[in-house]
Design an enzyme around this catalytic site. Structure first.
Site, mmCIF file in Angstrom:
data_model
loop_
_atom_site.group_PDB
_atom_site.id
_atom_site.type_symbol
_atom_site.label_atom_id
_atom_site.label_comp_id
_atom_site.label_asym_id
_atom_site.label_seq_id
_atom_site.Cartn_x
_atom_site.Cartn_y
_atom_site.Cartn_z
ATOM 1 N N SER A 16 0.468 -1.450 -0.191
ATOM 2 C CA SER A 16 0.163 0.267 0.053
ATOM 3 C C SER A 16 0.796 1.887 0.139
ATOM 4 C CB SER A 16 -0.696 -0.102 0.933
ATOM 5 O OG SER A 16 -2.269 -1.019 1.197
ATOM 6 N N ILE A 19 7.968 0.730 0.213
ATOM 7 C CA ILE A 19 8.941 -0.024 -0.458
ATOM 8 C C ILE A 19 8.260 -0.993 -1.722
ATOM 9 C CG2 ILE A 19 10.987 -1.795 -0.721
ATOM 10 C CD1 ILE A 19 11.933 -0.610 1.953
ATOM 11 N N LYS A 39 -3.972 -5.313 3.969
ATOM 12 C CA LYS A 39 -4.420 -4.719 5.151
ATOM 13 C C LYS A 39 -5.481 -2.941 4.748
ATOM 14 C CE LYS A 39 -4.550 -6.045 9.185
ATOM 15 N NZ LYS A 39 -3.824 -6.510 10.655
ATOM 16 N N TYR A 165 13.296 -9.551 15.634
ATOM 17 C CA TYR A 165 13.405 -9.291 14.820
ATOM 18 C C TYR A 165 14.098 -9.567 14.145
ATOM 19 C CZ TYR A 165 12.820 -5.256 9.920
ATOM 20 O OH TYR A 165 13.093 -5.074 9.155
#
Length: 276
Positions: A16, A19, A39, A165
């Site tokens: 959306s 990148i 989403k 992460y």
């Protein structure tokens, strides 16, 4: 001479904004179609762009696009995206694992909910989307899997910066390298692409830093141009590689990266380039 990606169909998780959208817009200029699984149906003050504005941007760049509102964690949403690609554009040529969750909190501070979110979107989402695309990739004569994930490096400096992460992003990389080996005889290229330095995105503003940090970061277009360079090549030419955007561009004769803005600041690289 035709465009490099003329008539090729991309299925991307996320896209959306940032990148992902930059890649789809650059690919559209080269003739690609796109199906976006994301989403964001309605605008969010912190996150500019929706799946609908993304479709508009892709079409303005000369491509065709379809939006599927959904979550990469849900198998039924992924199936809708892949089915949309097949019904609308005739199949899938390129699968891009772009959707990603990020939290750079330390081990003692990180809520388990955020840990689970990163693993389910980053690693699990990469597996689910690729799995769903594979029956169509097998039929394509230009089959590519591209995951936006980093080179593997087990140096303490990188691992100690943000272990949770790192696990989720390295999971994406390991899966992608595994796909390359698993489908080596099927002419399906599977590669990873990662930025050399920080990229100016909503995540930089909202999670990692602020507007000032974003202003010193490179634009998403550097990743977009590198991605198109990778995806434009025949699958047999490159697979099983973990690539850095600046390196890809240099290999394609682009050495002046000033057009992309900032970059190369050492204090930014701990979050980005694990080769350092």
């Amino acid at each position: 001479m035709g465009k490099a990606l003329d008539g090729r169909t991309i299925v991307m998780s996320g896209g959306s904004r940032g990148i992902g959208l930059a890649i789809l817009v650059a690919a559209a200029r080269e003739g690609a179609n796109a199906v976006i699984l994301a989403k964001t149906d309605t605008p969010d003050p912190r996150l500019p762009g929706t799946v609908h504005t993304a479709v508009e941007a892709i079409e303005a760049a000369g491509g065709s696009a379809a939006a599927v509102i959904g979550d990469v964690r849900r198998e039924e949403d992924i199936e809708r995206a892949v089915t949309t690609a097949a019904d609308t554009f005739g199949g899938v040529d390129i699968c891009i694992n772009n959707a990603s969750a990020i939290s750079l909190l330390g081990t003692e501070e990180l809520p388990v909910k955020k840990f689970d979110l990163m693993q389910s979107i980053n690693s699990r989402g990469t597996f689910l989307l690729t799995q769903a695309c594979l029956p169509f990739l097998r039929k394509s004569d230009h089959a590519h899997i591209l995951s936006l994930s980093p080179p593997l490096n087990l140096s303490p400096r990188w691992l100690g910066a943000h272990p949770a992460y790192m696990l989720s992003k390295y999971g994406m990389t390991l899966l992608t390298l595994g796909f390359s080996a698993e489908y080596a005889d099927s002419e399906i290229a599977a590669n990873c692409l990662w930025p050399q330095t920080m990229i100016s995105t909503a995540a930089v503003v909202n999670v990692i830093g602020d507007e000032e940090l974003a202003s010193r970061s490179r634009s998403p277009e550097i990743m977009a141009d590198a991605a198109v360079a990778v995806l434009s090549r025949p699958p047999c030419e490159r697979t099983g590689q973990t690539l850095i955007d600046a390196d890809v561009l240099e290999q394609n004769g682009i050495t002046d990266l000033s057009r992309y803005g900032g970059g190369g600041e050492p204090e930014l690289d701990i979050f980005v380039d694990p080769r350092r």
